[in-house]
Design a protein around this motif. Structure first.
Motif, PDB file in Angstrom:
ATOM      1  N   PRO A  50       0.913  -1.179   0.078  1.00 56.40           N
ATOM      2  CA  PRO A  50       0.010  -0.027  -0.111  1.00 56.40           C
ATOM      3  C   PRO A  50       0.890   1.296   0.041  1.00 56.40           C
ATOM      4  N   SER A  51       1.988   1.230   0.767  1.00 56.80           N
ATOM      5  CA  SER A  51       2.698   2.531   0.549  1.00 56.80           C
ATOM      6  C   SER A  51       3.430   2.924  -0.821  1.00 56.80           C
ATOM      7  N   PHE A  52       3.538   1.653  -1.472  1.00 58.12           N
ATOM      8  CA  PHE A  52       3.893   2.171  -2.720  1.00 58.12           C
ATOM      9  C   PHE A  52       2.717   2.409  -4.035  1.00 58.12           C
ATOM     10  N   PRO A  54       0.017   4.763  -3.408  1.00 53.02           N
ATOM     11  CA  PRO A  54      -0.650   5.846  -2.735  1.00 53.02           C
ATOM     12  C   PRO A  54      -1.946   6.329  -3.593  1.00 53.02           C
ATOM     13  N   ARG A 112       6.375  -4.421  10.027  1.00 54.90           N
ATOM     14  CA  ARG A 112       5.805  -3.049   9.694  1.00 54.90           C
ATOM     15  C   ARG A 112       4.979  -2.187  10.648  1.00 54.90           C
ATOM     16  N   PRO A 116       7.377   1.396  11.572  1.00 61.13           N
ATOM     17  CA  PRO A 116       6.660   2.192  10.704  1.00 61.13           C
ATOM     18  C   PRO A 116       7.412   2.857   9.428  1.00 61.13           C
ATOM     19  N   GLY A 117       7.133   2.739   8.192  1.00 59.23           N
ATOM     20  CA  GLY A 117       8.067   3.268   7.201  1.00 59.23           C
ATOM     21  C   GLY A 117       8.989   2.372   6.647  1.00 59.23           C
ATOM     22  N   GLY A 120       7.632  -2.049   3.885  1.00 54.53           N
ATOM     23  CA  GLY A 120       6.665  -1.899   2.812  1.00 54.53           C
ATOM     24  C   GLY A 120       6.704  -2.296   1.793  1.00 54.53           C
ATOM     25  N   ASN A 121       8.024  -2.741   1.359  1.00 57.82           N
ATOM     26  CA  ASN A 121       8.257  -3.024  -0.198  1.00 57.82           C
ATOM     27  C   ASN A 121       8.429  -4.753  -0.067  1.00 57.82           C
TER      28      ASN A 121
END
Length: 241
Positions: A50-52, A54, A112, A116-117, A120-121
């Protein structure tokens, strides 16, 4: 395909392997309950990374693509190492064993949540590479793979999803299997072995004996694991009409 994986409870604490133990190998021809997209374009990558992806990304922004595939990812040791080594590249683990895949997904969720941060990959799906690899990946999408699943019939599929110049890393704790892989990669027209001299500065090769299940089993047995690297050759020229 609305989501890449069935929904699971969120794990705040790291999972414990003793609750996820399963035999080392699973019959890839006997499992008919897997979820997979009908084609790569239907894969819901945003649910995994999800972080990749947005929702506020500007129109026309090219979507992120998975660059690393770990087929038979086990408990996710290599995925975690890849996440830290290549934080801007997406890595997907495919694992057929249900309990082991669940452990790896829970491990990534816990990492994760705790940091945090980060992490995510990387993601893991329960999947059967022997049947469904082209359902996940476009032609030439991958740049690097780690595979322990090798057969003459599958090398063509590996060549399909790996772009020319991309690398395949193999690792096993079984010397006979290592020889089998050397033979069949060596006989295939789409692959060539990478000489050791060209791998002196390779960042992935040292990870294979250190963080993979195969490397850990070999160390427990008092012997080094067997590794090899192969490069995807350019496509042969098309035949004249």
């Amino acid at each position: 395909m609305a989501a890449a994986e069935e929904q699971e409870e969120e794990a705040a604490a790291p999972p414990q392997k003793r609750f996820y133990r399963q035999r080392a190998h699973s019959n890839p021809l006997a499992d008919h309950t897997l979820c997979y997209p009908s084609r790569p374009q239907d894969m819901d990558w945003a649910s995994l990374f999800p972080s990749f992806f947005p929702p506020e990304a500007p129109p026309g922004t090219p979507p992120a693509r998975v660059e690393f595939a770990d087929v038979g990812c086990g408990y996710g040791g290599l995925l975690v190492a890849l996440s830290e080594l290549f934080p801007r590249s997406l890595a997907l683990g495919l694992e057929l064993r249900a309990k082991v895949a669940a452990f790896t997904r829970a491990r990534i969720r816990a990492l994760r949540a705790a940091q945090p941060g980060r992490f995510g990959n990387v993601a893991c799906v329960r999947g059967n590479a022997m049947k469904h690899l082209p359902h996940f990946f476009l032609r030439g999408q991958r740049t690097k793979h780690k595979w322990r699943i090798i057969s003459p019939a599958m090398l063509a599929e590996y060549g399909f999803v790996l772009r020319p110049g991309g690398l395949v890393y193999t690792v096993t704790d079984v010397p006979e299997l290592h020889q089998w892989m050397l033979q069949h990669f060596g006989e295939h027209p789409l692959f060539e072995p990478v000489p050791p001299a060209q791998l002196a500065a390779d960042p992935l090769l040292p990870l294979l004996p250190a963080v993979t299940e195969e490397g850990q089993r070999a160390r427990r047995a008092g012997r080094p694991p067997s590794t090899a690297v192969f490069r995807r050759r350019p496509d042969p020229p098309a035949a004249a009409p």
